[in-house]
Design a protein around this motif. Structure first.
Motif, mmCIF file in Angstrom:
data_model
loop_
_atom_site.group_PDB
_atom_site.id
_atom_site.type_symbol
_atom_site.label_atom_id
_atom_site.label_comp_id
_atom_site.label_asym_id
_atom_site.label_seq_id
_atom_site.Cartn_x
_atom_site.Cartn_y
_atom_site.Cartn_z
ATOM 1 N N THR A 152 0.805 -1.217 0.000
ATOM 2 C CA THR A 152 0.000 0.000 0.000
ATOM 3 C C THR A 152 0.837 1.264 0.000
ATOM 4 O OG1 THR A 152 -0.204 -0.148 2.402
ATOM 5 C CG2 THR A 152 -1.989 -1.073 1.094
ATOM 6 N N ASN A 153 1.931 1.275 0.755
ATOM 7 C CA ASN A 153 2.734 2.494 0.808
ATOM 8 C C ASN A 153 3.554 2.699 -0.465
ATOM 9 O OD1 ASN A 153 2.180 3.815 3.391
ATOM 10 N ND2 ASN A 153 2.905 1.905 4.277
ATOM 11 N N GLU A 154 3.915 1.618 -1.166
ATOM 12 C CA GLU A 154 4.586 1.792 -2.452
ATOM 13 C C GLU A 154 3.627 2.423 -3.454
ATOM 14 O OE1 GLU A 154 7.659 -0.845 -4.426
ATOM 15 O OE2 GLU A 154 5.847 -1.469 -5.493
ATOM 16 N N GLY A 155 2.380 1.933 -3.485
ATOM 17 C CA GLY A 155 1.402 2.523 -4.389
ATOM 18 C C GLY A 155 1.146 3.981 -4.074
ATOM 19 N N ALA A 157 3.259 5.991 -2.652
ATOM 20 C CA ALA A 157 4.452 6.743 -3.044
ATOM 21 C C ALA A 157 4.469 7.011 -4.550
ATOM 22 C CB ALA A 157 5.712 5.980 -2.629
ATOM 23 N N LEU A 158 4.136 5.999 -5.335
ATOM 24 C CA LEU A 158 4.144 6.165 -6.791
ATOM 25 C C LEU A 158 3.073 7.157 -7.234
ATOM 26 C CD1 LEU A 158 4.754 2.477 -7.931
ATOM 27 C CD2 LEU A 158 6.410 4.352 -7.806
ATOM 28 N N LYS A 159 1.936 7.151 -6.559
ATOM 29 C CA LYS A 159 0.887 8.120 -6.886
ATOM 30 C C LYS A 159 1.355 9.533 -6.569
ATOM 31 C CE LYS A 159 -4.039 9.083 -6.372
ATOM 32 N NZ LYS A 159 -3.875 10.532 -6.204
ATOM 33 N N LEU A 160 2.070 9.705 -5.461
ATOM 34 C CA LEU A 160 2.616 11.027 -5.126
ATOM 35 C C LEU A 160 3.552 11.517 -6.220
ATOM 36 C CD1 LEU A 160 3.057 13.336 -3.026
ATOM 37 C CD2 LEU A 160 4.982 11.986 -2.151
ATOM 38 N N LEU A 161 4.421 10.621 -6.706
ATOM 39 C CA LEU A 161 5.349 10.997 -7.781
ATOM 40 C C LEU A 161 4.592 11.323 -9.067
ATOM 41 C CD1 LEU A 161 8.169 8.326 -7.220
ATOM 42 C CD2 LEU A 161 8.108 10.698 -6.411
ATOM 43 N N ALA A 162 3.569 10.526 -9.362
ATOM 44 C CA ALA A 162 2.787 10.765 -10.579
ATOM 45 C C ALA A 162 2.000 12.067 -10.487
ATOM 46 C CB ALA A 162 1.844 9.594 -10.831
ATOM 47 N N ASP A 163 1.420 12.336 -9.326
ATOM 48 C CA ASP A 163 0.636 13.556 -9.136
ATOM 49 C C ASP A 163 1.485 14.807 -9.314
ATOM 50 O OD1 ASP A 163 -1.643 12.102 -8.656
ATOM 51 O OD2 ASP A 163 -1.579 12.342 -6.466
ATOM 52 N N GLY A 174 -4.078 4.007 -9.662
ATOM 53 C CA GLY A 174 -3.946 5.041 -8.649
ATOM 54 C C GLY A 174 -3.044 4.608 -7.515
ATOM 55 N N SER A 175 -3.575 4.660 -6.285
ATOM 56 C CA SER A 175 -2.756 4.377 -5.114
ATOM 57 C C SER A 175 -2.436 2.895 -4.936
ATOM 58 C CB SER A 175 -3.453 4.899 -3.854
ATOM 59 O OG SER A 175 -4.729 4.338 -3.723
ATOM 60 N N GLU A 176 -2.990 2.033 -5.802
ATOM 61 C CA GLU A 176 -2.636 0.607 -5.756
ATOM 62 C C GLU A 176 -1.479 0.289 -6.702
ATOM 63 O OE1 GLU A 176 -5.307 1.013 -9.274
ATOM 64 O OE2 GLU A 176 -5.117 1.923 -7.283
ATOM 65 N N ALA A 177 -0.836 1.301 -7.238
ATOM 66 C CA ALA A 177 0.208 1.128 -8.258
ATOM 67 C C ALA A 177 1.396 0.318 -7.762
ATOM 68 C CB ALA A 177 0.681 2.488 -8.746
ATOM 69 N N LEU A 179 5.534 -0.943 -9.318
ATOM 70 C CA LEU A 179 6.552 -0.459 -10.252
ATOM 71 C C LEU A 179 6.223 -0.849 -11.688
ATOM 72 C CD1 LEU A 179 9.939 -1.034 -8.346
ATOM 73 C CD2 LEU A 179 8.600 1.062 -8.555
ATOM 74 N N SER A 180 5.591 -2.013 -11.854
ATOM 75 C CA SER A 180 5.233 -2.472 -13.197
ATOM 76 C C SER A 180 4.114 -1.638 -13.822
ATOM 77 C CB SER A 180 4.808 -3.944 -13.153
ATOM 78 O OG SER A 180 3.699 -4.127 -12.284
ATOM 79 N N ASP A 181 3.472 -0.777 -13.010
ATOM 80 C CA ASP A 181 2.403 0.077 -13.518
ATOM 81 C C ASP A 181 2.908 1.430 -13.997
ATOM 82 O OD1 ASP A 181 0.184 -1.672 -13.058
ATOM 83 O OD2 ASP A 181 0.380 -1.256 -10.913
ATOM 84 N N ILE A 182 4.217 1.627 -13.934
ATOM 85 C CA ILE A 182 4.774 2.883 -14.426
ATOM 86 C C ILE A 182 4.826 2.850 -15.954
ATOM 87 C CG2 ILE A 182 6.806 4.383 -14.452
ATOM 88 C CD1 ILE A 182 7.486 3.353 -11.662
ATOM 89 N N LYS A 183 4.121 3.768 -16.573
ATOM 90 C CA LYS A 183 4.096 3.845 -18.029
ATOM 91 C C LYS A 183 5.324 4.570 -18.548
ATOM 92 C CE LYS A 183 1.226 5.532 -21.869
ATOM 93 N NZ LYS A 183 -0.048 6.225 -22.213
ATOM 94 N N ASP A 184 5.710 5.620 -17.849
ATOM 95 C CA ASP A 184 6.877 6.407 -18.245
ATOM 96 C C ASP A 184 7.630 6.812 -16.989
ATOM 97 O OD1 ASP A 184 8.774 8.094 -19.273
ATOM 98 O OD2 ASP A 184 7.358 9.506 -20.184
ATOM 99 N N SER A 185 8.813 6.239 -16.787
ATOM 100 C CA SER A 185 9.608 6.548 -15.595
ATOM 101 C C SER A 185 10.387 7.851 -15.753
ATOM 102 C CB SER A 185 10.597 5.420 -15.313
ATOM 103 O OG SER A 185 11.572 5.344 -16.350
ATOM 104 N N LYS A 186 10.371 8.397 -16.973
ATOM 105 C CA LYS A 186 11.076 9.644 -17.282
ATOM 106 C C LYS A 186 12.546 9.565 -16.874
ATOM 107 C CE LYS A 186 6.792 12.242 -17.200
ATOM 108 N NZ LYS A 186 6.044 13.434 -16.791
ATOM 109 N N GLY A 187 13.074 8.355 -17.022
ATOM 110 C CA GLY A 187 14.497 8.148 -16.766
ATOM 111 C C GLY A 187 14.861 7.887 -15.325
ATOM 112 N N LEU A 188 13.898 7.918 -14.426
ATOM 113 C CA LEU A 188 14.196 7.668 -13.012
ATOM 114 C C LEU A 188 14.349 6.176 -12.760
ATOM 115 C CD1 LEU A 188 11.706 10.108 -11.229
ATOM 116 C CD2 LEU A 188 14.160 10.421 -11.558
#
Length: 286
Positions: A152-155, A157-163, A174-177, A179-188
């Motif tokens: 839950t906290n990874e999801g 965290a990823l939502k915070l970065l996406a937002d 959303g918040s259930e994301a 790492l495999s749900d990242i469409k574009d990591s923008k190089g991170l």
């Protein structure tokens, strides 16, 4: 949630806790403790909690409010996110105070447990921190960002970065994301770590998404030090007082729930944490 070595270590710690509690003759002996309204109110209510701010809040209640309410309160501190729920489920403690509902729901599902929320107490905004970057614009391609490794906290965290435009998630995620749900990591690049270790990892990564309680415990000031914080409005991650199903009507639990939602506790949180922890009182929606 974690690898087998961590799970084994946690299991060993639970066993050690059980031995320690038995030796002390605590009221939380699962073989003899009645549940709910039949609980022995003359015995202390034993509550497992993360050190900051949960144990701090409980100890404020213990010192300033509990005696007048006729409540004996014992606080046991834990530094991870597995042991408190296990100890509550097995009856080694009476309740716990460290988690939000998405985490509780995930834990119950994965462990076939029946822990339930009693009352909502506060929100700790999740934040992105860095010792190298001064603002969001400085976070760029090629850098490594550490995130919590529990579901839950990874999801979250990823939502915070996406937002905040640092990554793009797949449509509908959303918040259930994961790492495999990242469409574009923008190089991170991303490094998954146990939540409690993230403050210590700040020196070895470019940035880290850290839970509010661990940030405060590491002497970080979320309102000042975070590159960005979660918004409080509509946030589902308020932290809860939790018990095993059947113990909600324990008079000691009811007293503690009332005290945790009292004006005195609101003032204590506001004064002590200056926006790093936000009161979020009330009943918990299912």
């Amino acid at each position: 949630m974690r690898n087998s070595r961590k799970i084994s270590a946690s299991a060993a710690a639970v066993a050690a806790l059980a031995i320690g509690l038995t030796a002390c003759g605590t009221s939380s002996d699962p073989s003899s403790k009645p549940e709910g309204a039949k609980a022995d109110t003359s015995k202390p209510l034993v509550v497992a909690a993360s050190p900051v701010p949960h144990a701090d809040i409980l100890n404020y209640v213990k010192t300033h409010l509990a005696a007048k309410a006729g409540l004996k309160l014992q606080v046991k501190e834990f530094t991870d996110y597995v042991l408190p729920d296990r100890a509550t489920q097995t009856g080694q403690v009476d309740a716990n105070f460290f988690q939000h509902k998405p985490y509780l729901d995930d834990y119950n599902k994965k462990n076939h447990s029946d822990l339930v929320p009693v009352v909502s107490v506060h929100l700790e905004p999740l934040g992105l921190y860095s010792k190298k970057d001064k603002d969001l614009k400085s976070v760029k391609s090629g850098q490594t960002v550490a995130v919590p490794n529990d579901t839950t906290n990874e999801g979250r965290a990823l939502k915070l970065l996406a937002d905040n435009g640092l990554i793009t998630l797949k449509s509908g995620v959303g918040s259930e994301a994961k790492l495999s749900d990242i469409k574009d990591s923008k190089g991170l690049k991303f490094k998954e770590l146990e939540a409690a270790t993230l403050p210590r990892a700040l020196g070895s990564v470019d940035a880290a998404v850290i839970n509010g309680n661990y940030a405060i415990d590491a002497k970080l000031k979320p309102a000042k030090d975070a590159l960005v914080l979660e918004k409080a409005a509509g946030n589902p991650y308020a932290n809860l007082l939790v018990v095993k199903k059947g113990s909600e009507k324990d008079p000691r639990v009811e007293k503690l729930a009332k005290l945790l939602n009292s004006p005195q506790v609101k003032k204590y949180i506001d004064d002590k944490y200056q926006g790093a922890v936000i009161p979020a009182f009330g009943a918990v929606k299912s």
